[in-house]
Write an enzyme that holds these catalytic residues in place. Structure first.
Site, PDB file in Angstrom:
ATOM      1  N   HIS A  40      29.551  21.277  35.410  1.00 21.24           N
ATOM      2  CA  HIS A  40      29.361  21.863  34.081  1.00 21.24           C
ATOM      3  C   HIS A  40      28.840  20.768  33.157  1.00 21.24           C
ATOM      4  O   HIS A  40      28.880  19.589  33.500  1.00 21.24           O
ATOM      5  CB  HIS A  40      30.699  22.411  33.554  1.00 21.24           C
ATOM      6  CG  HIS A  40      31.778  21.368  33.571  1.00 21.24           C
ATOM      7  ND1 HIS A  40      32.627  21.211  34.644  1.00 21.24           N
ATOM      8  CD2 HIS A  40      32.095  20.398  32.690  1.00 21.24           C
ATOM      9  CE1 HIS A  40      33.433  20.189  34.403  1.00 21.24           C
ATOM     10  NE2 HIS A  40      33.126  19.674  33.228  1.00 21.24           N
ATOM     11  N   HIS A 128      24.760  15.876  30.780  1.00 23.10           N
ATOM     12  CA  HIS A 128      24.506  15.553  32.184  1.00 23.10           C
ATOM     13  C   HIS A 128      25.495  16.308  33.057  1.00 23.10           C
ATOM     14  O   HIS A 128      26.473  16.859  32.566  1.00 23.10           O
ATOM     15  CB  HIS A 128      24.627  14.041  32.423  1.00 23.10           C
ATOM     16  CG  HIS A 128      26.011  13.522  32.183  1.00 23.10           C
ATOM     17  ND1 HIS A 128      26.482  13.236  30.915  1.00 23.10           N
ATOM     18  CD2 HIS A 128      27.042  13.272  33.034  1.00 23.10           C
ATOM     19  CE1 HIS A 128      27.736  12.821  30.997  1.00 23.10           C
ATOM     20  NE2 HIS A 128      28.101  12.831  32.280  1.00 23.10           N
TER      21      HIS A 128
END
Length: 195
Positions: A40, A128
């Site tokens: 996630h 990221h």
């Protein structure tokens, strides 16, 4: 309970990342690899909170989502945090409508600060996907070869249509994430963000 707010890159993209992880994880067997289903992009990490504060976190996510439209991100080009010889974290980068994602992050932090007393992290937002972490706090030299392998990957685009409030439970086999609330990005009347 341990809580964070994030966006999910979607099942199709996670399947592609899973293929990559199966290919490169043997190169760094000592690293702690993330399960693809657990990937996630974190917007705000609340940490440990009392269960009574959870409705405030969900309400904050809902109020922010009401002002932001769905957006398209690219998952591309990876790297490592830490030194080149001893990286600590292996990651995949996020491109596309990063400005719009950063605006959601900023608004979420501000709303959580006002409603729950959340203290934002004192570092810039760098969206990221974390793929692996070194078990050794000094880093893992084997992750450098993995960083080179992900340096030029491009998994394509993914549509982000909701903000998710997750609970994180630490287990001996790693963290387990449970979605506690899914809040659709609505942003009625605002244009699609530029890339």
């Amino acid at each position: 309970m341990r809580v964070f707010v994030a966006v999910d890159p979607g099942a199709e993209l996670l399947a592609k990342v899973g293929d990559l992880l199966r290919e490169i994880s043997p190169r760094a067997p000592s690293a702690k690899w993330v399960e693809p289903a657990g990937l996630h992009i974190t917007l705000a990490f609340m940490g440990e909170i009392g269960e009574e504060r959870l409705p405030l976190v969900i309400a904050a996510a809902g109020s922010v989502a009401a002002f932001h439209r769905p957006l398209t991100l690219r998952i591309e080009k990876g790297g490592a945090f830490g030194t080149r010889r001893r990286p600590r974290v292996l990651w995949l980068g996020v491109g596309g409508a990063v400005g719009a994602l950063t605006a959601i992050h900023r608004d979420l932090e501000q709303t959580l600060s006002m409603s729950t007393g959340y203290v934002p992290e004192d570092r810039p937002f760098e969206p990221h996907l974390t793929l692996a972490r070194s078990r050794d706090p000094r880093g893992d030299p084997a992750l450098d070869a993995c960083a080179q392998a992900v340096g030029s990957v491009d998994f394509g685009e993914t549509r982000i249509e909701e903000i998710i409030v997750y609970q994180s439970e630490l287990t001996p086999k790693g963290a387990r994430y449970t979605a506690l609330a899914r809040v659709p990005l609505e942003g009625i009347g605002t244009p699609e963000p530029a890339r």
